[in-house]
Design a protein around this motif. Structure first.
Motif, PDB file in Angstrom:
ATOM      1  N   THR A  75       0.820  -1.212   0.000  1.00 53.60           N
ATOM      2  CA  THR A  75       0.000   0.000   0.000  1.00 53.60           C
ATOM      3  C   THR A  75       0.855   1.263   0.000  1.00 53.60           C
ATOM      4  O   THR A  75       0.320   2.376   0.023  1.00 53.60           O
ATOM      5  N   ALA A  76       2.178   1.108  -0.005  1.00 51.45           N
ATOM      6  CA  ALA A  76       3.065   2.267  -0.022  1.00 51.45           C
ATOM      7  C   ALA A  76       2.924   3.011  -1.346  1.00 51.45           C
ATOM      8  O   ALA A  76       2.676   2.413  -2.403  1.00 51.45           O
ATOM      9  N   SER A  77       3.115   4.312  -1.301  1.00 54.29           N
ATOM     10  CA  SER A  77       2.950   5.149  -2.491  1.00 54.29           C
ATOM     11  C   SER A  77       4.127   4.957  -3.457  1.00 54.29           C
ATOM     12  O   SER A  77       5.217   4.538  -3.056  1.00 54.29           O
ATOM     13  N   PRO A  78       3.925   5.286  -4.740  1.00 58.52           N
ATOM     14  CA  PRO A  78       5.058   5.277  -5.672  1.00 58.52           C
ATOM     15  C   PRO A  78       6.210   6.153  -5.187  1.00 58.52           C
ATOM     16  O   PRO A  78       7.380   5.805  -5.378  1.00 58.52           O
ATOM     17  N   ALA A  79       5.884   7.271  -4.549  1.00 56.10           N
ATOM     18  CA  ALA A  79       6.943   8.161  -4.043  1.00 56.10           C
ATOM     19  C   ALA A  79       7.748   7.491  -2.938  1.00 56.10           C
ATOM     20  O   ALA A  79       8.968   7.701  -2.831  1.00 56.10           O
ATOM     21  N   ALA A  80       7.101   6.680  -2.094  1.00 54.26           N
ATOM     22  CA  ALA A  80       7.822   5.969  -1.041  1.00 54.26           C
ATOM     23  C   ALA A  80       8.768   4.929  -1.642  1.00 54.26           C
ATOM     24  O   ALA A  80       9.898   4.760  -1.181  1.00 54.26           O
ATOM     25  N   TRP A  81       8.303   4.231  -2.683  1.00 56.14           N
ATOM     26  CA  TRP A  81       9.174   3.273  -3.361  1.00 56.14           C
ATOM     27  C   TRP A  81      10.350   3.987  -4.029  1.00 56.14           C
ATOM     28  O   TRP A  81      11.487   3.504  -4.007  1.00 56.14           O
ATOM     29  N   ALA A  82      10.084   5.143  -4.618  1.00 55.27           N
ATOM     30  CA  ALA A  82      11.171   5.921  -5.211  1.00 55.27           C
ATOM     31  C   ALA A  82      12.156   6.383  -4.144  1.00 55.27           C
ATOM     32  O   ALA A  82      13.379   6.372  -4.355  1.00 55.27           O
ATOM     33  N   ALA A  83      11.633   6.777  -2.974  1.00 53.37           N
ATOM     34  CA  ALA A  83      12.510   7.183  -1.871  1.00 53.37           C
ATOM     35  C   ALA A  83      13.381   6.015  -1.420  1.00 53.37           C
ATOM     36  O   ALA A  83      14.545   6.200  -1.037  1.00 53.37           O
ATOM     37  N   ALA A  84      12.823   4.808  -1.463  1.00 52.59           N
ATOM     38  CA  ALA A  84      13.629   3.630  -1.142  1.00 52.59           C
ATOM     39  C   ALA A  84      14.768   3.477  -2.147  1.00 52.59           C
ATOM     40  O   ALA A  84      15.909   3.166  -1.776  1.00 52.59           O
ATOM     41  N   GLY A  85      14.471   3.704  -3.434  1.00 54.60           N
ATOM     42  CA  GLY A  85      15.519   3.655  -4.446  1.00 54.60           C
ATOM     43  C   GLY A  85      16.612   4.685  -4.187  1.00 54.60           C
ATOM     44  O   GLY A  85      17.811   4.392  -4.338  1.00 54.60           O
ATOM     45  N   THR A  86      16.211   5.879  -3.763  1.00 52.76           N
ATOM     46  CA  THR A  86      17.193   6.926  -3.445  1.00 52.76           C
ATOM     47  C   THR A  86      18.071   6.512  -2.265  1.00 52.76           C
ATOM     48  O   THR A  86      19.304   6.700  -2.293  1.00 52.76           O
ATOM     49  N   TYR A 203      16.423   5.553  -7.688  1.00 54.05           N
ATOM     50  CA  TYR A 203      17.833   5.138  -7.722  1.00 54.05           C
ATOM     51  C   TYR A 203      18.653   6.076  -8.588  1.00 54.05           C
ATOM     52  O   TYR A 203      19.812   6.354  -8.293  1.00 54.05           O
ATOM     53  N   GLY A 204      18.051   6.573  -9.673  1.00 58.07           N
ATOM     54  CA  GLY A 204      18.641   7.676 -10.414  1.00 58.07           C
ATOM     55  C   GLY A 204      19.712   7.324 -11.405  1.00 58.07           C
ATOM     56  O   GLY A 204      20.496   8.195 -11.788  1.00 58.07           O
ATOM     57  N   THR A 205      19.782   6.095 -11.850  1.00 56.85           N
ATOM     58  CA  THR A 205      20.761   5.732 -12.867  1.00 56.85           C
ATOM     59  C   THR A 205      20.238   4.531 -13.626  1.00 56.85           C
ATOM     60  O   THR A 205      19.332   3.833 -13.172  1.00 56.85           O
ATOM     61  N   ASP A 206      20.803   4.309 -14.798  1.00 53.29           N
ATOM     62  CA  ASP A 206      20.384   3.158 -15.586  1.00 53.29           C
ATOM     63  C   ASP A 206      20.777   1.871 -14.876  1.00 53.29           C
ATOM     64  O   ASP A 206      21.865   1.762 -14.300  1.00 53.29           O
ATOM     65  N   VAL A 207      19.878   0.904 -14.902  1.00 48.99           N
ATOM     66  CA  VAL A 207      20.179  -0.418 -14.353  1.00 48.99           C
ATOM     67  C   VAL A 207      19.830  -1.452 -15.417  1.00 48.99           C
ATOM     68  O   VAL A 207      18.989  -1.215 -16.285  1.00 48.99           O
ATOM     69  N   ASP A 208      20.481  -2.577 -15.354  1.00 47.56           N
ATOM     70  CA  ASP A 208      20.242  -3.653 -16.305  1.00 47.56           C
ATOM     71  C   ASP A 208      19.054  -4.474 -15.815  1.00 47.56           C
ATOM     72  O   ASP A 208      19.178  -5.274 -14.884  1.00 47.56           O
ATOM     73  N   LEU A 209      17.902  -4.270 -16.426  1.00 49.18           N
ATOM     74  CA  LEU A 209      16.684  -4.935 -15.970  1.00 49.18           C
ATOM     75  C   LEU A 209      16.754  -6.441 -16.158  1.00 49.18           C
ATOM     76  O   LEU A 209      16.156  -7.195 -15.380  1.00 49.18           O
ATOM     77  N   ASP A 210      17.484  -6.907 -17.175  1.00 50.18           N
ATOM     78  CA  ASP A 210      17.628  -8.348 -17.370  1.00 50.18           C
ATOM     79  C   ASP A 210      18.369  -8.996 -16.203  1.00 50.18           C
ATOM     80  O   ASP A 210      18.047 -10.112 -15.796  1.00 50.18           O
ATOM     81  N   VAL A 211      19.337  -8.294 -15.651  1.00 54.02           N
ATOM     82  CA  VAL A 211      20.072  -8.831 -14.500  1.00 54.02           C
ATOM     83  C   VAL A 211      19.179  -8.842 -13.258  1.00 54.02           C
ATOM     84  O   VAL A 211      19.215  -9.784 -12.465  1.00 54.02           O
ATOM     85  N   ILE A 212      18.363  -7.825 -13.090  1.00 56.52           N
ATOM     86  CA  ILE A 212      17.427  -7.820 -11.957  1.00 56.52           C
ATOM     87  C   ILE A 212      16.450  -8.986 -12.087  1.00 56.52           C
ATOM     88  O   ILE A 212      16.197  -9.710 -11.103  1.00 56.52           O
ATOM     89  N   ARG A 213      15.919  -9.211 -13.272  1.00 53.57           N
ATOM     90  CA  ARG A 213      15.029 -10.361 -13.474  1.00 53.57           C
ATOM     91  C   ARG A 213      15.768 -11.667 -13.200  1.00 53.57           C
ATOM     92  O   ARG A 213      15.194 -12.618 -12.654  1.00 53.57           O
ATOM     93  N   ALA A 214      17.025 -11.708 -13.591  1.00 55.27           N
ATOM     94  CA  ALA A 214      17.831 -12.901 -13.331  1.00 55.27           C
ATOM     95  C   ALA A 214      17.981 -13.148 -11.833  1.00 55.27           C
ATOM     96  O   ALA A 214      17.885 -14.289 -11.362  1.00 55.27           O
ATOM     97  N   TRP A 215      18.185 -12.070 -11.084  1.00 55.22           N
ATOM     98  CA  TRP A 215      18.295 -12.215  -9.628  1.00 55.22           C
ATOM     99  C   TRP A 215      16.968 -12.658  -9.010  1.00 55.22           C
ATOM    100  O   TRP A 215      16.960 -13.388  -8.015  1.00 55.22           O
TER     101      TRP A 215
END
Length: 248
Positions: A75-86, A203-215
């Motif tokens: 139920t956390a907001s998109p902004a809270a998830w973004a803050a977690a990335g930061t 998080y503010g930078t490009d990430v490799d989404l294929d590697v995240i899916r792999a994890w």
């Protein structure tokens, strides 16, 4: 204080909540030592250590509520998830801690462990062979060299607390150390793949989404046997087995 709440209990460790205090009892003193060290070094909000008398660590509750639970809608907001990335980016940009963490296992060791677990899952009929084989193929993308950063190592959503759109605390640092940044991002979004975009924005930078899916596949394949042997159900809705199925 009205009661003592058992938060987590299995053969390796027990966590109790007593009022506004958590008592962590760990069979491995080294894990407690890592946790104390990591919380002192991490440039993000962490619980206050009240006292430490091996094998018990007492920490204060952090304000706010967890971003969510595996197997349940967040139920956390998109902004809270973004803050977690930061916050995670701040951690990953910090000076390296002195030792490798769970997210820093060598490619050779991780590959051997993954192959062993996949064999066990199929041999014991825990999961269908095609499900294991497909996820083993997806997991391959995570088995590559990576630049080491300061990682939490067990950054599941229940360990990240927010009040409104602000991150108020990150708990459970016993697996922290040098490791792969994308392991942390994948762990946070495991079972909540729809929140990955919000996390990456923060998080503010490009990430490799294929590697995240792999994890996602790799962590789930490695986790099933441990969960079964410690009395948890990896096939509960939204949990590890559902994550593996989603990769098909």
């Amino acid at each position: 204080m009205d009661e003592v709440e058992v938060v987590v209990a299995h053969g390796e460790r027990v966590t109790l909540r007593v009022g506004d205090m958590f008592l962590k009892v760990d069979a491995d003193q080294a894990r407690i030592d890592v946790e104390v060290e990591a919380m002192a070094l991490a440039p993000v909000p962490t619980p206050e250590i009240l006292w430490h008398k091996p094998p018990v660590l007492a920490i204060a509750a952090v304000p706010g509520t967890a971003l969510g639970r595996l197997g349940e809608p967040s139920t956390a907001s998109p902004a809270a998830w973004a803050a977690a990335g930061t916050a995670i980016r701040q951690l990953h940009d910090a000076p390296l801690p002195p030792r490798p963490g769970r997210a820093g296992r060598s490619v050779h060791a991780l590959t051997a462990e993954l192959d062993s677990e996949c064999e066990w899952l199929v041999t014991h009929g825990v999961l269908p062979a095609d499900l294991v084989t497909r996820n083993r193929q997806v997991a391959e993308a995570a088995l590559r060299p990576f630049p080491a950063v300061f990682t939490h190592g067990d950054l599941q959503i229940a360990h990240v607390f927010a009040a409104g759109d602000e991150i108020t605390g990150i708990i459970d640092w016993s697996e922290a150390g040098q490791g792969d940044a994308l392991y942390d991002l994948a762990t946070l979004t495991l079972g909540h793949q729809e929140r990955l975009g919000d996390v990456v924005v923060g998080y503010g930078t490009d990430v490799d989404l294929d590697v995240i899916r792999a994890w996602w596949s790799l962590r789930s394949l490695l986790g099933v046997r441990w969960l079964v042997e410690h009395g948890f159900d990896p096939s509960a809705p939204g949990c590890e087995v559902d994550v593996l199925r989603s990769q098909m």
